[in-house]
Design an enzyme around this catalytic site. Structure first.
Site, PDB file in Angstrom:
ATOM      1  N   ASP A 459      71.257  30.760  30.424  1.00 58.66           N
ATOM      2  CA  ASP A 459      71.842  32.100  30.442  1.00 58.66           C
ATOM      3  C   ASP A 459      72.455  32.308  31.828  1.00 58.66           C
ATOM      4  O   ASP A 459      71.727  32.420  32.817  1.00 58.66           O
ATOM      5  CB  ASP A 459      70.755  33.136  30.160  1.00 58.66           C
ATOM      6  CG  ASP A 459      71.307  34.551  30.037  1.00 58.66           C
ATOM      7  OD1 ASP A 459      72.423  34.806  30.523  1.00 58.66           O
ATOM      8  OD2 ASP A 459      70.594  35.413  29.479  1.00 58.66           O
ATOM      9  N   HIS A 460      73.783  32.377  31.885  1.00 58.93           N
ATOM     10  CA  HIS A 460      74.462  32.443  33.177  1.00 58.93           C
ATOM     11  C   HIS A 460      74.249  33.783  33.889  1.00 58.93           C
ATOM     12  O   HIS A 460      74.600  33.920  35.080  1.00 58.93           O
ATOM     13  CB  HIS A 460      75.968  32.168  33.006  1.00 58.93           C
ATOM     14  CG  HIS A 460      76.528  31.286  34.070  1.00 58.93           C
ATOM     15  ND1 HIS A 460      76.125  31.353  35.395  1.00 58.93           N
ATOM     16  CD2 HIS A 460      77.469  30.306  34.024  1.00 58.93           C
ATOM     17  CE1 HIS A 460      76.795  30.465  36.105  1.00 58.93           C
ATOM     18  NE2 HIS A 460      77.620  29.801  35.301  1.00 58.93           N
ATOM     19  N   ARG A 461      73.697  34.767  33.209  1.00 59.60           N
ATOM     20  CA  ARG A 461      73.338  36.010  33.886  1.00 59.60           C
ATOM     21  C   ARG A 461      72.138  35.799  34.807  1.00 59.60           C
ATOM     22  O   ARG A 461      71.985  36.470  35.830  1.00 59.60           O
ATOM     23  CB  ARG A 461      72.993  37.103  32.871  1.00 59.60           C
ATOM     24  CG  ARG A 461      74.125  37.523  31.948  1.00 59.60           C
ATOM     25  CD  ARG A 461      73.629  38.481  30.888  1.00 59.60           C
ATOM     26  NE  ARG A 461      72.576  37.868  30.064  1.00 59.60           N
ATOM     27  CZ  ARG A 461      71.934  38.523  29.077  1.00 59.60           C
ATOM     28  NH1 ARG A 461      72.243  39.781  28.814  1.00 59.60           N
ATOM     29  NH2 ARG A 461      71.017  37.911  28.367  1.00 59.60           N
TER      30      ARG A 461
END
Length: 489
Positions: A459-461
């Site tokens: 999850d790039h967040r």
């Protein structure tokens, strides 16, 4: 005195509001004991066995297998023998117990009198069942007087089928999917001897019986035969698009239908919703690394003669699982959760390691709780238990909840790499590819080595590209040089 008790579907927890009734394990006229399993239901997360909250005779089954039932809906009625009231016992006001969570009800007309049991009478029940509250000894749950019609119905059932069945059916040893398959194909399980462990009847036993005396020719429907050879359809409510019977030939098996429609229910429905939510909520990114795992395979070979590991099945998956728990400690951002509603990042101080498992019911991801604190033998045992439970269809809702990071072994299917979708709520998932023998640079020469590819989705967040790369490099380092663990921990 005999009264009729209606048993309803209890709240199975995890926010589940409905379940599919897979099969009854009792029949009308069977005598059941308290806590005896009476049915198996499939929630969106697991296969659950329902125990009886009463001891008595099964009077009526109210739901057909395959039907989706909401929580609180009536499932069956049980005729229960109540202790007789003493003649001089005066009705007294009933006090509610400390906790009442019973999903059962009495099929009686509203009664004004609510007498308490006579002195010395045994409490109704003290066992705590899923969805049912306990009664404390001495407490007086309100009880209505039974109508004579209820008693007559229960007495008729017991008389017709014979109350000599006390203790209920024992039945053949068979798993629910196999029992359902046998039902669809018209195979009498009571006449079969299983070839599995401890006499367990297997799917192959049922399929062999289709052409034998155990199977009823009229029951061999094309839809059932199609389901028999498609594992994912064995439990579903399949129906052929063309409901035209094939010509009857004693020596021929009906051909499969041109189309088969299967309702989207249970695990498949839940998995589809979760994957759509994950794919369109978390911004997925991925990276991959190919590693020479020859040293790890040599270590596994040495483990086979290690007496300390005798009885523990340590595999490449076990080593990868241990490597992940170590790498997470060095890269904690991959073991986190994005809490949208609270506007917070939740950082876990423990690792509940999910192990993705493909089953005939769909994809399941049970998790090993506090995997970071387990030794290698304990981790191997935990993976073996989760795998066996998933295969048997007995994974519990508790096992399916609470995962923080997941491993999926796509290498068992001969696949080298892929881009797995995140389990909702998790920051990362690692895919293991197949181990291949191929030319590889080794000590400045070309040698035949064992290599595998690791694929990481994140999850790039929550995870930056550099953090994902460091995590993957740590896992790869452990697999390529197992001794490197000594400088990591």
């Amino acid at each position: 005195m005999t009264t009729m008790k209606t048993v309803t579907l209890p709240d199975l927890g995890e926010g589940l509001t409905e379940s599919d009734l897979v099969e009854w394990v009792v029949a009308v006229g069977d005598t059941v004991e308290l806590n005896q399993v009476v049915a198996e239901v499939e929630t969106a997360k697991a296969l659950v066995q329902l125990p009886s909250p009463y001891a008595g005779v099964v009077a009526e089954l109210l739901v057909e297998p395959g039907v989706t039932v909401p929580v609180g809906a009536a499932l069956l009625r049980i005729a229960v023998e109540e202790p007789a009231l003493a003649d001089d016992a005066a009705p007294t006001p009933a006090e509610p117990p400390d906790r009442v969570a019973s999903p059962t009800s009495d099929d009686d007309s509203a009664a004004a009198d609510r007498p308490t049991p006579a002195a010395g009478a045994a409490p109704e029940r003290t066992s705590v069942l899923v969805g049912y509250g306990p009664l404390v000894e001495g407490s007086s749950r309100p009880r209505r007087r039974s109508r004579s019609a209820d008693w007559a119905a229960a007495h008729a059932v017991a008389h017709d089928v014979g109350l000599a069945l006390a203790g209920g059916r024992t039945g053949p040893k068979v798993l629910p999917p196999v029992r359902k398959l046998a039902h669809d194909l018209g195979v009498d399980l009571n006449k079969m001897v299983g070839s599995g462990t401890d006499g367990m009847i297997t799917r192959e036993d049922v399929l062999r019986a289709v052409s034998g005396a155990e199977a009823s020719p009229a029951a061999r429907r094309p839809s059932a035969l199609a389901a028999a050879h498609r594992p994912g359809l064995a439990r579903s409510q399949s129906r052929p698009a063309d409901d035209v019977p094939a010509p009857h030939r004693p020596d021929a098996v009906p051909s499969a239908p041109r189309e088969t429609r299967t309702p989207i229910t249970g695990v498949r429905k839940q998995t589809a919703a979760a994957m759509v939510a994950s794919a369109f909520t978390a911004p997925h990114a991925s990276t991959a690394l190919t590693v020479d795992v020859t040293p790890t395979l040599e270590l596994l070979e040495a483990f086979r003669s290690d007496r300390a590991l005798e009885g523990h099945r340590v595999s490449i998956l076990t080593i990868v699982a241990k490597a992940v728990t170590i790498a997470v400690g060095r890269n904690p951002s991959l073991n986190a959760h994005w809490d949208e509603s609270a506007g917070e990042i939740v950082q876990y101080g423990y690792v509940n390691l999910g192990i993705a498992a493909a089953t005939p019911r769909g994809l399941l991801v049970p998790s090993i709780k506090d995997a970071d604190g387990l030794t290698l033998p304990d981790l191997a045992d935990a993976i073996g238990r989760l795998t066996q439970d998933a295969r048997d269809g007995t994974t519990t809702p508790a096992d399916l909840a609470g995962g923080t990071i997941t491993i999926t072994n796509i290498g068992v299917f001969g696949v080298d790499t892929g881009t797995p979708i995140l389990v909702p709520g998790q920051a990362a998932i690692l895919a293991m590819g197949a181990i291949r023998r191929q030319p590889w640079e080794f000590q400045d020469q070309i040698a035949l080595r064992s290599v595998l590819t690791l694929s990481l989705s994140f999850d790039h967040r929550l995870v930056d590209g550099a953090e994902a790369a460091h995590f993957l490099a740590d896992v790869g380092e452990i697999l390529a040089r197992p001794g490197s663990v000594l400088r990591m921990v």
